[in-house]
Design a protein around this motif. Structure first.
Motif, mmCIF file in Angstrom:
data_model
loop_
_atom_site.group_PDB
_atom_site.id
_atom_site.type_symbol
_atom_site.label_atom_id
_atom_site.label_comp_id
_atom_site.label_asym_id
_atom_site.label_seq_id
_atom_site.Cartn_x
_atom_site.Cartn_y
_atom_site.Cartn_z
ATOM 1 N N VAL A 215 0.863 -1.177 0.000
ATOM 2 C CA VAL A 215 0.000 0.000 0.000
ATOM 3 C C VAL A 215 0.905 1.234 0.000
ATOM 4 N N PRO A 216 0.388 2.406 -0.378
ATOM 5 C CA PRO A 216 1.185 3.624 -0.242
ATOM 6 C C PRO A 216 1.632 3.812 1.207
ATOM 7 N N HIS A 217 2.893 4.157 1.380
ATOM 8 C CA HIS A 217 3.424 4.274 2.741
ATOM 9 C C HIS A 217 2.718 5.407 3.490
ATOM 10 N N PRO A 218 2.302 5.168 4.737
ATOM 11 C CA PRO A 218 1.550 6.204 5.471
ATOM 12 C C PRO A 218 2.346 7.453 5.809
ATOM 13 N N SER A 219 3.707 7.346 5.801
ATOM 14 C CA SER A 219 4.511 8.509 6.180
ATOM 15 C C SER A 219 5.505 8.948 5.113
ATOM 16 N N ARG A 220 5.673 8.149 4.044
ATOM 17 C CA ARG A 220 6.590 8.500 2.963
ATOM 18 C C ARG A 220 5.818 8.544 1.653
ATOM 19 N N SER A 221 5.740 9.714 1.078
ATOM 20 C CA SER A 221 4.875 9.906 -0.080
ATOM 21 C C SER A 221 5.322 9.127 -1.309
ATOM 22 N N SER A 222 6.596 8.900 -1.461
ATOM 23 C CA SER A 222 7.111 8.256 -2.667
ATOM 24 C C SER A 222 7.417 6.776 -2.468
ATOM 25 N N ALA A 223 7.019 6.209 -1.341
ATOM 26 C CA ALA A 223 7.348 4.823 -1.036
ATOM 27 C C ALA A 223 6.081 4.007 -0.816
ATOM 28 N N SER A 224 6.253 2.690 -0.776
ATOM 29 C CA SER A 224 5.150 1.785 -0.485
ATOM 30 C C SER A 224 5.479 0.980 0.759
ATOM 31 N N GLN A 225 4.462 0.451 1.381
ATOM 32 C CA GLN A 225 4.640 -0.345 2.597
ATOM 33 C C GLN A 225 4.181 -1.776 2.337
ATOM 34 N N GLY A 236 -8.422 -17.208 13.494
ATOM 35 C CA GLY A 236 -8.113 -15.780 13.545
ATOM 36 C C GLY A 236 -7.469 -15.273 12.268
ATOM 37 N N LEU A 237 -7.540 -13.956 12.082
ATOM 38 C CA LEU A 237 -6.911 -13.276 10.948
ATOM 39 C C LEU A 237 -6.126 -12.098 11.483
ATOM 40 N N CYS A 238 -4.919 -11.877 10.943
ATOM 41 C CA CYS A 238 -4.069 -10.794 11.423
ATOM 42 C C CYS A 238 -3.486 -10.030 10.245
ATOM 43 N N LEU A 239 -3.409 -8.724 10.361
ATOM 44 C CA LEU A 239 -2.798 -7.865 9.349
ATOM 45 C C LEU A 239 -1.473 -7.348 9.882
ATOM 46 N N TRP A 240 -0.373 -7.718 9.180
ATOM 47 C CA TRP A 240 0.969 -7.302 9.557
ATOM 48 C C TRP A 240 1.475 -6.251 8.570
ATOM 49 N N ALA A 241 2.220 -5.269 9.090
ATOM 50 C CA ALA A 241 2.780 -4.201 8.262
ATOM 51 C C ALA A 241 4.263 -4.045 8.552
ATOM 52 N N ARG A 242 5.032 -3.767 7.501
ATOM 53 C CA ARG A 242 6.460 -3.504 7.644
ATOM 54 C C ARG A 242 6.634 -2.043 8.025
ATOM 55 N N THR A 243 6.932 -1.788 9.301
ATOM 56 C CA THR A 243 7.030 -0.417 9.808
ATOM 57 C C THR A 243 8.450 0.126 9.788
ATOM 58 N N GLU A 244 9.457 -0.748 9.737
ATOM 59 C CA GLU A 244 10.850 -0.313 9.664
ATOM 60 C C GLU A 244 11.147 0.205 8.261
ATOM 61 N N VAL A 251 14.908 -10.003 10.609
ATOM 62 C CA VAL A 251 14.935 -11.339 11.194
ATOM 63 C C VAL A 251 14.100 -11.317 12.461
ATOM 64 N N GLN A 252 13.589 -12.497 12.834
ATOM 65 C CA GLN A 252 12.791 -12.644 14.048
ATOM 66 C C GLN A 252 11.613 -11.664 14.094
ATOM 67 N N GLY A 253 11.108 -11.300 12.933
ATOM 68 C CA GLY A 253 9.932 -10.450 12.881
ATOM 69 C C GLY A 253 10.166 -9.014 13.269
ATOM 70 N N ARG A 254 11.431 -8.598 13.422
ATOM 71 C CA ARG A 254 11.708 -7.223 13.843
ATOM 72 C C ARG A 254 11.335 -6.246 12.726
ATOM 73 N N GLY A 255 10.749 -5.138 13.116
ATOM 74 C CA GLY A 255 10.327 -4.144 12.138
ATOM 75 C C GLY A 255 8.966 -4.420 11.534
ATOM 76 N N TRP A 256 8.276 -5.426 12.042
ATOM 77 C CA TRP A 256 6.915 -5.734 11.599
ATOM 78 C C TRP A 256 5.948 -5.537 12.763
ATOM 79 N N GLU A 257 4.820 -4.931 12.478
ATOM 80 C CA GLU A 257 3.828 -4.644 13.506
ATOM 81 C C GLU A 257 2.482 -5.228 13.104
ATOM 82 N N ALA A 258 1.821 -5.860 14.059
ATOM 83 C CA ALA A 258 0.459 -6.357 13.841
ATOM 84 C C ALA A 258 -0.510 -5.194 14.031
#
Length: 423
Positions: A215-225, A236-244, A251-258
């Protein structure tokens, strides 16, 4: 009196075992869509069928165990098997005209194998492919699969480099699974519910299905997330986003947020698909519920909530589903062999298709032809399909299951506002 469901326009009998995967070819390098139909069965056999002649172009044992998924990408074919392998093969090209099919020999050895990945297929979860923008003429793509060690986590690879970009997504604690019916009344009818985000660990079980998108990055206009939605064994269903944003790998899921996690189904989620615009996801299970989840950013999402639409159907036992390319229609394949069509907006029933005997394992919509029509078609005189025929082919639906047969259906144009299935 409602009209009876139409029969399939084609039945293919190319397999001797249960068929687990069906897909059409997307817009290819020649500027054409839906030229080939890919099917894979429980014995590891892959069949490529020309949709012009409905003759098999190639048939080979791609895996030592059952197929989980097969998909065309650029000039390659990706297959995913229960033998813990993901193979990338050279694409089988269909002849351009019927005259070219005047006596070809069916390929039983298969196309050349380009490379392979060792993956975890313990939990029957097929891969999810997300093509990247081409850089310097080289095509690249992300592939999401269950983690090599822990089936409750997700890995993301980049091909053709065969690099594991993100490892063990889901290691960090996610939001607590929220019960949408705190009073215990359950979903008596279709309704909307909100899921509130509470951070705590939750035992989700294995990943049963996943979809990768950006998706379009929420804080960087020219980037995607990069985001991945994961369906679990516990319903269950979970939505994960790459926030880093500083590092490309993790590694070990760092930089990803549910962002949120929701549990509506009482049983494991067997089927998940998202719209091509990545605005919503739909899930199905052994229970009688169909659930739509909002994936878009809005005021509720920023507060840690997501909205769901829950439909309690009269048909428990749903093993596969697909959302149409325009996002209007959802096709759900049941354990009773029937395909039921619903509006994705309201879950209003649009019709049913009845041919298969036994459990349905896969359904797939054909791709729209609008992209290829916009191209400059230098081979228009050699193409026997006119605009009307191409439009009909874009309304195809493929289905397959334990009866070892592939059915191709021609659906009506639902953009006209009508219901049912005809033509």
């Amino acid at each position: 009196m409602a009209p009876s469901p139409p029969p399939p326009i084609r039945i293919l009998r190319s397999h001797a075992a249960q068929i687990n995967a069906v897909s059409f070819s997307p817009l290819d390098l020649e500027g054409k869509t839906n030229e080939r139909l890919y099917t894979g069965d429980a014995d590891g056999l892959v069949v490529v069928t020309s949709t012009r002649t409905f003759r098999a172009l190639a048939s080979w044992k791609a895996h030592n165990n059952g197929l989980l998924g097969v998909q065309e990408w650029e000039d390659s074919i990706i297959t995913h098997g229960r033998d813990n392998k993901l193979h990338v093969w050279e694409r089988v090209v269909a002849p351009l005209s019927v005259a070219d099919m005047a006596g070809p020999e069916l390929s039983t050895t298969g196309p050349p194998l380009r490379y392979s990945l060792d993956v975890n297929a313990l939990n029957f979860c097929r891969f999810s492919l997300l093509p990247e923008a081409s850089e310097g003429g080289e095509s690249r793509a992300f592939v999401a699969v269950p983690n090599l060690v822990d089936s409750a986590l997700v890995d993301i690879w980049r091909i053709p480099q065969k690099d594991r970009i993100h490892a063990a997504i889901g290691t960090t604690a996610g939001p607590k699974l929220v019960d949408p019916w705190p009073s215990g009344e359950g979903p008596g009818k279709t309704g909307k519910f909100n899921c509130i985000r509470f951070f705590a660990s939750a035992l989700t079980g294995s990943v049963m299905s996943l979809r990768l998108f950006n998706v379009p990055h929420p804080s960087r206009s020219s980037a995607s997330q990069l985001r991945v939605v994961t369906a679990y064994e516990n319903g269950g269903l979970c939505l994960w986003a790459r926030t880093e944003v500083e590092k490309e790998t993790s590694v070990q899921g760092r930089g990803w947020e549910a962002l949120w996690q929701m549990k509506v189904h009482a049983e494991a989620i067997f089927a998940l698909d998202i719209s091509s615009s990545a605005s919503f996801a739909i899930t199905a299970s052994a229970d009688n519920l169909l659930v739509r989840y909002d994936l878009q950013e809005n005021e509720e999402n920023t507060q840690g909530r997501t909205t769901t639409l829950i439909n309690r159907t009269k048909h428990p036992g749903n093993g596969t589903l697909a959302v149409s390319p325009d996002g209007r229609v959802c096709a759900v394949g049941g354990w009773d062999g029937k395909i039921r069509l619903y509006s994705t907006k309201s879950f209003k029933p649009l019709g049913s298709l009845d041919y298969h005997k036994g459990v349905l394992q896969s359904v797939a919509f054909a791709y729209p032809d609008s992209a290829s029509l916009s191209l400059s078609n230098e081979n228009e005189d050699e193409d026997e399909f006119g605009p009307e025929e191409k439009e009909k082919r874009s309304r195809w639906l493929g289905s397959a299951g334990v009866d070892k047969r592939v059915a191709i259906w021609e659906l009506m144009d639902f953009t006209s506002g009508g219901g049912g299935t005809k033509k």
